[in-house]
Design a protein around this motif. Sequence first.
Motif, mmCIF file in Angstrom:
data_model
loop_
_atom_site.group_PDB
_atom_site.id
_atom_site.type_symbol
_atom_site.label_atom_id
_atom_site.label_comp_id
_atom_site.label_asym_id
_atom_site.label_seq_id
_atom_site.Cartn_x
_atom_site.Cartn_y
_atom_site.Cartn_z
ATOM 1 N N GLY A 40 0.823 -1.204 0.063
ATOM 2 C CA GLY A 40 0.164 -0.255 -0.412
ATOM 3 C C GLY A 40 0.880 1.162 -0.123
ATOM 4 O O GLY A 40 0.289 2.128 -0.359
ATOM 5 N N GLN A 41 2.004 1.241 0.738
ATOM 6 C CA GLN A 41 2.921 2.588 0.852
ATOM 7 C C GLN A 41 3.601 2.563 -0.737
ATOM 8 O O GLN A 41 4.025 4.195 -1.305
ATOM 9 N N LEU A 42 3.310 1.850 -1.793
ATOM 10 C CA LEU A 42 3.923 2.587 -2.865
ATOM 11 C C LEU A 42 3.719 1.954 -4.076
ATOM 12 O O LEU A 42 3.713 2.766 -5.011
ATOM 13 N N ALA A 43 1.905 2.490 -3.586
ATOM 14 C CA ALA A 43 0.845 2.795 -4.497
ATOM 15 C C ALA A 43 0.980 3.895 -5.407
ATOM 16 O O ALA A 43 1.771 4.793 -5.240
ATOM 17 N N GLY A 107 23.156 -2.509 4.227
ATOM 18 C CA GLY A 107 23.510 -1.529 3.532
ATOM 19 C C GLY A 107 22.981 -0.349 3.029
ATOM 20 O O GLY A 107 23.771 0.974 2.386
ATOM 21 N N VAL A 108 21.588 0.411 2.838
ATOM 22 C CA VAL A 108 21.044 1.726 3.123
ATOM 23 C C VAL A 108 20.500 2.378 4.524
ATOM 24 O O VAL A 108 21.530 3.527 4.679
ATOM 25 N N GLY A 109 20.331 1.440 5.502
ATOM 26 C CA GLY A 109 20.070 2.203 6.546
ATOM 27 C C GLY A 109 18.483 2.634 7.735
ATOM 28 O O GLY A 109 17.709 1.335 6.014
ATOM 29 N N ALA A 110 19.047 3.417 7.608
ATOM 30 C CA ALA A 110 16.321 3.454 8.909
ATOM 31 C C ALA A 110 16.523 4.654 7.880
ATOM 32 O O ALA A 110 15.737 5.750 7.904
ATOM 33 N N SER A 111 16.414 3.951 6.309
ATOM 34 C CA SER A 111 15.318 5.315 5.607
ATOM 35 C C SER A 111 13.729 5.287 6.277
ATOM 36 O O SER A 111 13.237 5.763 5.560
ATOM 37 N N HIS A 112 13.233 4.551 6.587
ATOM 38 C CA HIS A 112 11.759 4.802 7.265
ATOM 39 C C HIS A 112 12.314 5.717 8.453
ATOM 40 O O HIS A 112 10.949 7.123 7.916
ATOM 41 N N THR A 113 12.821 5.990 8.921
ATOM 42 C CA THR A 113 13.031 7.587 9.722
ATOM 43 C C THR A 113 13.905 8.824 8.960
ATOM 44 O O THR A 113 13.006 9.748 9.289
ATOM 45 N N TRP A 114 14.527 8.373 7.955
ATOM 46 C CA TRP A 114 14.976 9.343 7.066
ATOM 47 C C TRP A 114 13.655 9.864 6.088
ATOM 48 O O TRP A 114 13.559 11.121 6.180
ATOM 49 N N SER A 192 15.150 -2.581 6.304
ATOM 50 C CA SER A 192 13.971 -2.358 5.866
ATOM 51 C C SER A 192 13.981 -1.060 5.651
ATOM 52 O O SER A 192 13.859 -0.127 5.621
ATOM 53 N N CYS A 193 14.294 -1.119 4.321
ATOM 54 C CA CYS A 193 13.445 0.503 3.225
ATOM 55 C C CYS A 193 12.790 -0.532 2.109
ATOM 56 O O CYS A 193 12.089 0.468 1.220
ATOM 57 N N ASN A 194 11.423 -0.858 1.958
ATOM 58 C CA ASN A 194 10.394 -0.717 1.295
ATOM 59 C C ASN A 194 10.089 0.217 1.690
ATOM 60 O O ASN A 194 9.120 0.510 1.602
ATOM 61 N N THR A 195 10.395 1.524 1.303
ATOM 62 C CA THR A 195 10.050 2.420 1.636
ATOM 63 C C THR A 195 10.085 3.917 -0.139
ATOM 64 O O THR A 195 10.618 3.389 -0.761
ATOM 65 N N PRO A 196 8.989 4.569 0.364
ATOM 66 C CA PRO A 196 8.754 4.975 -1.372
ATOM 67 C C PRO A 196 10.263 5.762 -1.705
ATOM 68 O O PRO A 196 10.177 5.483 -3.548
ATOM 69 N N LEU A 197 10.835 6.691 -1.804
ATOM 70 C CA LEU A 197 12.044 7.066 -2.119
ATOM 71 C C LEU A 197 13.043 5.572 -2.482
ATOM 72 O O LEU A 197 13.356 5.972 -3.428
ATOM 73 N N ILE A 198 13.251 5.061 -1.251
ATOM 74 C CA ILE A 198 14.439 3.660 -1.832
ATOM 75 C C ILE A 198 13.234 3.149 -3.345
ATOM 76 O O ILE A 198 14.628 2.735 -4.244
ATOM 77 N N VAL A 199 12.970 2.281 -3.065
ATOM 78 C CA VAL A 199 12.101 2.253 -4.071
ATOM 79 C C VAL A 199 12.316 2.478 -5.550
ATOM 80 O O VAL A 199 12.680 1.919 -6.446
ATOM 81 N N THR A 200 12.118 3.855 -5.027
ATOM 82 C CA THR A 200 11.317 4.969 -6.858
ATOM 83 C C THR A 200 12.949 4.847 -7.024
ATOM 84 O O THR A 200 13.156 5.035 -8.565
ATOM 85 N N GLY A 201 14.127 5.238 -5.905
ATOM 86 C CA GLY A 201 15.395 5.251 -6.909
ATOM 87 C C GLY A 201 16.182 3.445 -7.451
ATOM 88 O O GLY A 201 16.733 4.266 -8.214
ATOM 89 N N LEU A 202 15.795 3.034 -7.390
ATOM 90 C CA LEU A 202 15.995 1.586 -7.401
ATOM 91 C C LEU A 202 15.331 1.580 -9.026
ATOM 92 O O LEU A 202 16.095 0.942 -9.717
ATOM 93 N N ALA A 203 14.478 1.554 -8.933
ATOM 94 C CA ALA A 203 13.548 1.706 -10.122
ATOM 95 C C ALA A 203 13.872 2.274 -10.931
ATOM 96 O O ALA A 203 14.354 1.508 -12.250
#
Length: 408
Positions: A40-43, A107-114, A192-203
């Motif tokens: 859902g957070q990636l809608a 590898g990435v770190g605290a992306s939820h908090t960032w 744990s970086c299943n977040t919009p910014l990290i997913v977008t960056g990898l995409a």
Amino acid sequence: MLSRPDIAVTGLGMLTPAGLDVPSTWNRVCDGKPTAATAGQLAALPVDFVCSLPPLDVPAHLGRRTAHRLDRSTQLAVIAAQEAIADAGLDPQTWNGARVGVVIGCGVGASHTWEAQAQRLRDGGPRRVSPLLLPKIGPSTPAGEIALAYGAQGPSLATATACASGATALVIASSLLTSGQCDVVIAGGTESCNTPLIVTGLAQLGALSTRCDDPAAASRPFDQARDGFVLGEAAAILILERAPDAAARGRRPRALLAGCGSTTDAYHPTAPHPDGRGIQQAIRTALADADLSPHDITHVNAHGTSTLLNDAVEAEAIRTVLPNGPHVTSTKGVLGHSLGATGAVEAALTVLAVQNSLIPPTANLERPDPACELNFVTRTAVSSRIDAAVTHSFGFGGHNVVLAFRAS
């Protein structure tokens, strides 16, 4: 030269998309059932699916106050360490904490908090930013919080070698034991970086599968139809001790960490060297360190990301260095790619394969790419005695780490 002691793996702890402990993760990985699903957070993003953990009650494990002050990646690491310590039969209340070390890769770190705190700053200004921001996001925080939770007062270190970080942590942990600095090391990786910014960056990088219409089939290592990896989250912790010390307290190891090999391609920021020379050298170094020959290896837990170039280069390296045709699997077909945690997750799964004489299948591997021709395990797990196995971890920046395990 004096021979070094064997390094024993005496405890495991894992939280993965396949389950919130070691048994449930192992069972689903052996069943070959993928975990990728729409999130859902990636809608509305170009890639809207990941491999996420099952629902997890963090306060039940850590208490509400501790859970609140930790980023999710650190929460997972502390909980996984709790399972691993118990599995090893160790008691933090009675051990000599000064002789216990902690090494955790990320590898990435605290992306939820960032991402959450950046949004607060944009929406509400500086006063809305949490005073816990900096303590939450430090790369050494997972190691420090494990040390704090369990009274580990020896070296507390963070490793950051991209997607090889969890495996690098085990290399460093082994060194702490063989040098005599520590008697026990809590080592592994978390992400744990299943977040919009990290997913977008990898995409945007073109690294992710875009199979949004069928997420469960998206992670397909070594398959002709692979089109990128699926992002996952996980934490895995291994308890390492010198084998004589484990024996002295009556603990039989799950397996032995026999050798380590680390190299760097020095070729490209994100792509592996096309001839796989760094990968090949890492495998050879791990075998030499373990006093094993290529023909001793009967199982390879491959990095197998489900990307076009990486899978082909890795397959060629396996064919070149391990020509006897060991059973090859990639557990990313089930779990996705948890970046800095994946090396530790796959090390733990390799330990379980050695211990149980069982090799999990590579999920979604239906039509192997001819460029990746290997002795793959597909569809169902294979029962096979495993005297020695290797697991591969590779990362952006050209990092290559190979770990060799032997039966105890």
